[in-house]
Scaffold this active site. Sequence first.
Site, PDB file in Angstrom:
ATOM      1  CG  ASN A   1      38.424  43.442  43.959  1.00 15.10           C
ATOM      2  OD1 ASN A   1      39.138  42.473  43.700  1.00 15.10           O
ATOM      3  ND2 ASN A   1      38.329  43.935  45.190  1.00 15.10           N
ATOM      4  NE  ARG A   2      42.728  46.134  38.016  1.00 19.64           N
ATOM      5  CZ  ARG A   2      42.608  46.877  36.921  1.00 19.64           C
ATOM      6  NH1 ARG A   2      42.992  46.394  35.753  1.00 19.64           N
ATOM      7  NH2 ARG A   2      42.137  48.092  36.983  1.00 19.64           N
ATOM      8  CE  LYS A   3      45.160  41.325  46.720  1.00 18.04           C
ATOM      9  NZ  LYS A   3      45.523  42.097  47.953  1.00 18.04           N
TER      10      LYS A   3
ATOM     11  CG  ASP B   1      29.659  46.687  50.952  1.00 12.11           C
ATOM     12  OD1 ASP B   1      29.792  45.478  50.703  1.00 12.11           O
ATOM     13  OD2 ASP B   1      30.285  47.274  51.849  1.00 12.11           O
TER      14      ASP B   1
END
Length: 490
Positions: free
Chosen positions: A205-207, A275
């Site tokens: 994800n972005r983080k 997921d």
Amino acid sequence: MDRIAIESFLARLRGLKALVVGDLMLDEYVWGRTERISPEAPVQVVDVVRQDLRLGGAGNVVNNLVALGCSIEVAGALGDDADGRSLRAMLEAAGIGIDGLVFAPGRTTSRKTRILASNQQMLRIDRESKDFIGADLETQLAERIRALADGCQVILVSDYLKGVLTEGLLREVFAIGRAAGIPVVVDPKGSDYRKYLGATLLTPNRKEAQTASGIAITDEASLCRAGRALRDTLRLEALVLTRSEEGMSLFLADGREVHLPTEAREVFDVSGAGDTVLALLGIGLGAGLSVELAAKVANLAAGIVVAKVGTSTVSPDEILDVAGRRHADTDLKIKGRDLLGRVLERERERGKRIVFTNGCFDLLHVGHVKYLQKARNLGDLLVLGLNSDASIRRLKGPKRPLIGEEERAHLMAALKCIDYVVIFDEDTPLELISALRPHILVKGGDYAPEGVVGKELVESHGGRVEIIPFVDGKSTTNVIERILERYRDE
């Protein structure tokens, strides 16, 4: 046509097998009501209404694959405790292959307890071990994964940093995937992604991408720099960067970057969305879809899941429903061959008489419309087999068709007299007729019934052939000739 490709893929899910490797855990949900503050401390009191125990972590990837109808093998390390035995029993009850499980004495099986009231999560309690498994268990797991990979179309790696996916085990998993010629798709965690060198595709994800790349992601440009850096450093076939409410971005090995907008209508709970993305991306690649199309399917599924409370799954019917909304009036009539076969089987059971005809229908004109209206009047449903662009080029030459198959399919589906459209790529519709088994086979023009392709097949199960004459002077060739004549000087 993406929706037809998606339909075809979803129709084949029951024939696909995935191996899920990673951190297995239990997700416990305690649902209740809260109407008062405790007299013992300034906290809310939750009156428990019900409790729910589910597979979590890598188990939620398994849940998603089960909902899709896939076959699954699972590999991971559990604690030799009550929760470990419960988790194994839950996998067995769901029909999951568990030969890849090993038990680690002294290890605590991960269990996350979430307290919810008024559909809001109030508290989470974690019980787990995070220490790396020892060398002996690592070797055992690698041997079991190697044995299980045979017959699988994809390996899905779900890393929650609980100590199961050691660097050594990951190297073995990537090598097993390469040797078997199947993709290895990873949902990564942590700050050091060097351990994922050798994977096919990652889904941060972005983080996570910001942490792993060391690039602060503040805008579109910095996000692209981070995505490219991770793809190049890890020599991935692709990196799929999920962006929550902004959708996802694909960084492909050929240098292309594709940005997919979010498909979510409302966001209630993002837990488990990663997921779902891993499951759909992985099984899509295992089925032979391009990275771009597999990501589109995963993006659709993620948009459905985040509109549900708690870690959830998505069904093939839900995906098809969302995929069909872009062209609600016509797209729902356009079906892939396998799905249409199942639809027509249900219609036959209801006593409906199915009429079939086929053709190119390049430059729709009144002769086509009159012909199709008459065909529809012969039964209860009219199915049109539409020649693909490639088959038309083989039949009519390299300058045809004038209108591509996707546009032609939507034009034909817009006609009230047509119930379903299916595109076929063969030179004749014989295979399509065999798959759809219509009651009435219709052909236009001056054909004799004996010369109609599929006549014997239809008559063998009690059907018949009908010939409908074309309207005199109305043909695509005539339309083309008139256009050329009128505009030749210009």
